[in-house]
Motif scaffolding. Structure first.
Motif, short mmCIF file in Angstrom:
data_model
loop_
_atom_site.label_atom_id
_atom_site.label_comp_id
_atom_site.label_asym_id
_atom_site.label_seq_id
_atom_site.Cartn_x
_atom_site.Cartn_y
_atom_site.Cartn_z
N PHE A 1 0.82 -1.21 0.00
CA PHE A 1 0.00 0.00 0.00
C PHE A 1 0.85 1.27 0.00
O PHE A 1 0.68 2.12 -0.87
N PRO A 2 1.81 1.44 0.93
CA PRO A 2 2.63 2.66 0.84
C PRO A 2 3.55 2.67 -0.37
O PRO A 2 3.88 3.73 -0.88
N MET A 3 3.92 1.48 -0.87
CA MET A 3 4.78 1.44 -2.04
C MET A 3 4.06 2.01 -3.26
O MET A 3 4.64 2.75 -4.05
N PHE A 4 2.80 1.69 -3.41
CA PHE A 4 2.05 2.22 -4.54
C PHE A 4 1.75 3.70 -4.39
O PHE A 4 1.48 4.39 -5.38
N LEU A 5 1.80 4.21 -3.18
CA LEU A 5 1.59 5.64 -2.95
C LEU A 5 2.87 6.44 -3.10
O LEU A 5 2.83 7.67 -3.02
N TYR A 6 4.01 5.79 -3.29
CA TYR A 6 5.28 6.47 -3.46
C TYR A 6 5.20 7.36 -4.70
O TYR A 6 4.81 6.90 -5.77
N PRO A 7 5.55 8.64 -4.61
CA PRO A 7 5.23 9.58 -5.69
C PRO A 7 6.08 9.45 -6.95
O PRO A 7 5.72 10.02 -7.97
N LYS B 1 6.28 6.10 -13.17
CA LYS B 1 5.85 6.42 -14.52
C LYS B 1 4.80 7.54 -14.55
O LYS B 1 4.78 8.34 -15.45
N ARG B 2 3.93 7.58 -13.55
CA ARG B 2 2.88 8.59 -13.56
C ARG B 2 3.39 9.96 -13.16
O ARG B 2 2.87 10.96 -13.56
N ASN B 3 4.43 9.99 -12.34
CA ASN B 3 4.98 11.26 -11.85
C ASN B 3 6.49 11.24 -12.12
O ASN B 3 7.25 10.79 -11.27
N PRO B 4 6.93 11.70 -13.28
CA PRO B 4 8.36 11.60 -13.61
C PRO B 4 9.22 12.41 -12.65
O PRO B 4 8.83 13.46 -12.17
#
Length: 133
Positions: A115-121, A124-127
């Motif tokens: 869960f926190p890993m997927f929230l890491y900014p 690919k979505r946030n270069p």
């Protein structure tokens, strides 16, 4: 490795576990420099010593707490370490506790860590943008 009946299956299982454990120790140390760069951009000063010191301290603390919980759990399950010579019959409760500590609990902790890993900014979505560019 929880339900291994033959010793030969321990070898491929150990290889798979070795790769996974290596990733567990490698990935967080790869993320810390990105966090330090982002902190420098936000604050204006570099604090590597604080980040790495806190990271290593918390890692050592978690290891010691995990070992203490494991020792207490095995003691409550009936493992007697005072028998000399190693000729001790291990109870079913001790085997169940070992299987839970070596398989089920790490799998659950891994799932909760996703869960926190997927929230890491970063990703690919946030270069990422370098601090120095």
């Amino acid at each position: 490795l929880i339900f291994v009946r033959r010793v030969i299956w321990l070898y491929p299982g150990s290889i798979v576990l070795g790769v996974g454990i290596g990733a567990i120790f490698l990935i967080p140390f790869a993320m810390v420099p990105e966090i330090i760069d982002r902190d420098e951009k936000a604050i204006g000063c570099r604090r590597e010593g604080v980040y790495y010191g806190l990271f290593v301290f918390l890692q050592k603390m978690a290891t010691s707490v995990g070992l203490a919980i494991g020792s207490v759990s095995l003691g409550l399950a009936g493992l007697d370490t005072t028998v000399e010579g190693g000729d001790q019959d291990v109870s079913t409760a001790v085997i169940i506790v070992l299987r839970l500590m070596a398989g089920v609990f790490p799998a659950l902790l891994f799932i909760f860590s996703l869960f926190p890993m997927f929230l890491y900014p970063y990703g690919k979505r946030n270069p990422r943008h370098s601090v120095f560019s």
